[in-house]
Design a protein around this motif. Structure first.
Motif, PDB file in Angstrom:
ATOM      1  N   PRO A  10      26.784  56.092  58.067  1.00  0.00           N
ATOM      2  CA  PRO A  10      27.732  55.188  58.732  1.00  0.00           C
ATOM      3  C   PRO A  10      28.468  54.304  57.734  1.00  0.00           C
ATOM      4  CG  PRO A  10      25.504  54.334  58.931  1.00  0.00           C
ATOM      5  CD  PRO A  10      25.390  55.681  58.277  1.00  0.00           C
ATOM      6  N   GLY A  11      29.572  53.728  58.215  1.00  0.00           N
ATOM      7  CA  GLY A  11      30.280  52.737  57.427  1.00  0.00           C
ATOM      8  C   GLY A  11      31.192  53.325  56.378  1.00  0.00           C
ATOM      9  N   VAL A  12      31.693  52.451  55.517  1.00  0.00           N
ATOM     10  CA  VAL A  12      32.655  52.851  54.485  1.00  0.00           C
ATOM     11  C   VAL A  12      32.240  52.386  53.091  1.00  0.00           C
ATOM     12  CG1 VAL A  12      34.593  52.913  56.104  1.00  0.00           C
ATOM     13  CG2 VAL A  12      34.061  50.771  54.914  1.00  0.00           C
ATOM     14  N   GLY A  17      26.032  53.787  50.024  1.00  0.00           N
ATOM     15  CA  GLY A  17      25.546  55.006  50.675  1.00  0.00           C
ATOM     16  C   GLY A  17      25.074  56.037  49.670  1.00  0.00           C
ATOM     17  N   VAL A  18      25.805  56.193  48.585  1.00  0.00           N
ATOM     18  CA  VAL A  18      25.399  57.150  47.553  1.00  0.00           C
ATOM     19  C   VAL A  18      24.068  56.731  46.944  1.00  0.00           C
ATOM     20  CG1 VAL A  18      25.967  57.998  45.247  1.00  0.00           C
ATOM     21  CG2 VAL A  18      27.702  58.029  47.053  1.00  0.00           C
ATOM     22  N   ALA A  35      33.792  57.438  58.874  1.00  0.00           N
ATOM     23  CA  ALA A  35      34.446  56.221  59.359  1.00  0.00           C
ATOM     24  C   ALA A  35      35.701  55.890  58.569  1.00  0.00           C
ATOM     25  CB  ALA A  35      33.471  55.043  59.305  1.00  0.00           C
ATOM     26  N   ARG A  36      35.868  56.488  57.385  1.00  0.00           N
ATOM     27  CA  ARG A  36      37.074  56.219  56.593  1.00  0.00           C
ATOM     28  C   ARG A  36      38.317  56.846  57.209  1.00  0.00           C
ATOM     29  NH1 ARG A  36      35.261  57.954  50.611  1.00  0.00           N
ATOM     30  NH2 ARG A  36      34.298  59.642  51.810  1.00  0.00           N
ATOM     31  N   GLY A  37      38.153  57.898  57.998  1.00  0.00           N
ATOM     32  CA  GLY A  37      39.306  58.573  58.582  1.00  0.00           C
ATOM     33  C   GLY A  37      39.054  60.062  58.669  1.00  0.00           C
TER      34      GLY A  37
END
Length: 322
Positions: A10-12, A17-18, A35-37
């Motif tokens: 989730p999220g940007v 996240g990595v 979520a970025r597009g």
């Protein structure tokens, strides 16, 4: 017993996240952040990896185009940025690193031709997409292994649409009809051309023999949602585990988006593995994962999920080897 994930987070916050993907599981992976597009989701990333294709998002759907559109350029830029962050955070990493890409049949079922209609309905177009994806996958493997010399890329091919493609259940663009089923031989041929290691399908009804069997698509493992593993599916999978194939078992439900308790998760895994009576073979050949991607989860719940997976893996490993 190893643990890993399926694909999305989730999220940007790609950097965080990595780092989570590198530190929270025994088989790290390169996550996606939808979520970025649309350019950052499964289909956008798959098209961005493919070599020589033009595509763009038109009226909310990906279409092949004569030249790369803005959204495809964004997909390629997002992947480059993600690889840069991976390289920065994974220096010294050795062993497997899992990378996911949309498979040729899911791309064919999801992407539209320039003047409408799914790529799936055009035999030449779907072969062109598969060949472009295969070339891009080869480039991606080489790029990651150049950046991280100690890493061996494990390519996960995401094929949620494959059962529907084989069953003739994919709707036409207008939704009134269905595309005719694809022959198993052609399905296997295009999957072999892409050259993946693990085929992931979160839909019911996957043809396991097509994926793992002799003369099939040539994968070394399959990733399945535990909820869709019927007795017949287990009967098909078990001999392949004994023969050295891997099962990436989607044991942790992703709906609702709440991390399970390790005790409940351990019981759930042992309930399906004990009857197989495979003992240490199961411990060596099975990788525990969430059932699907985590893009819709609250970020605060994700670390707890992987913690529960790690505890479960240790307990199940002890049980099966004891």
């Amino acid at each position: 017993m190893r643990t890993s994930a399926i694909g999305s987070l989730p999220g940007v916050d790609v950097g965080a996240g990595v780092r989570l993907a590198l530190e929270s599981v025994s088989v790290p992976w390169l996550p996606e952040f939808p979520a970025r597009g649309p350019w950052a989701g499964m289909i956008g990333r798959g098209l961005g990896i493919a070599v020589g294709l033009g595509a763009d998002v038109v009226a909310g759907a990906w279409h092949l185009t004569a030249a790369p559109g803005l959204d495809l350029r964004r997909a390629r830029a997002a992947l480059r940025d993600d690889l840069d962050l991976l390289e920065e955070n994974a220096q010294g990493l050795t062993g497997p690193l899992k990378v996911a890409v949309a498979g040729p049949w899911t791309l064919a079922a999801s992407v539209l031709l320039p003047h409408g209609g799914r790529v799936l309905g055009d035999r030449v177009a779907r072969r062109d997409v598969a060949q472009a994806l295969a070339a891009g996958v080869a480039d991606l493997r080489a790029d990651i292994e150049r950046r991280l010399p100690g890493v061996a890329v494990v390519l996960q091919v995401d094929e949620p649409s494959l059962p529907a493609v084989l069953a003739g259940a994919v709707p036409t663009e207008g939704g009134y009809f269905r595309h005719r089923s694809v022959e198993r031989s052609e399905a296997a041929e295009l999957l072999r051309e892409v050259g993946g290691d693990v085929l992931h399908c979160c839909a019911p009804g996957l043809d396991v023999e097509l994926v793992l069997g002799a003369g099939g698509a040539g994968f070394s493992g399959v990733a399945l949602d535990q909820n869709h593993l019927t007795p017949a599916t287990w009967d098909a999978v078990a001999p392949h585990l004994e023969a050295g194939h891997d099962l990436w078992l989607g044991c942790a439900p992703t709906h609702p988006p709440v991390a399970p308790a390790a005790d409940a998760l351990t019981r759930r895994v042992l309930q399906v593995l004990r009857p197989l009576e495979l003992g240490p073979v199961a411990a060596e050949r099975i990788v525990l994962t969430p059932s699907c991607g985590l893009a819709g989860w609250p970020p605060s719940e994700v670390p707890a999920l992987f913690s529960a997976l790690a505890v479960t893996a240790g307990r199940v490993d002890d049980e099966l080897r004891g």
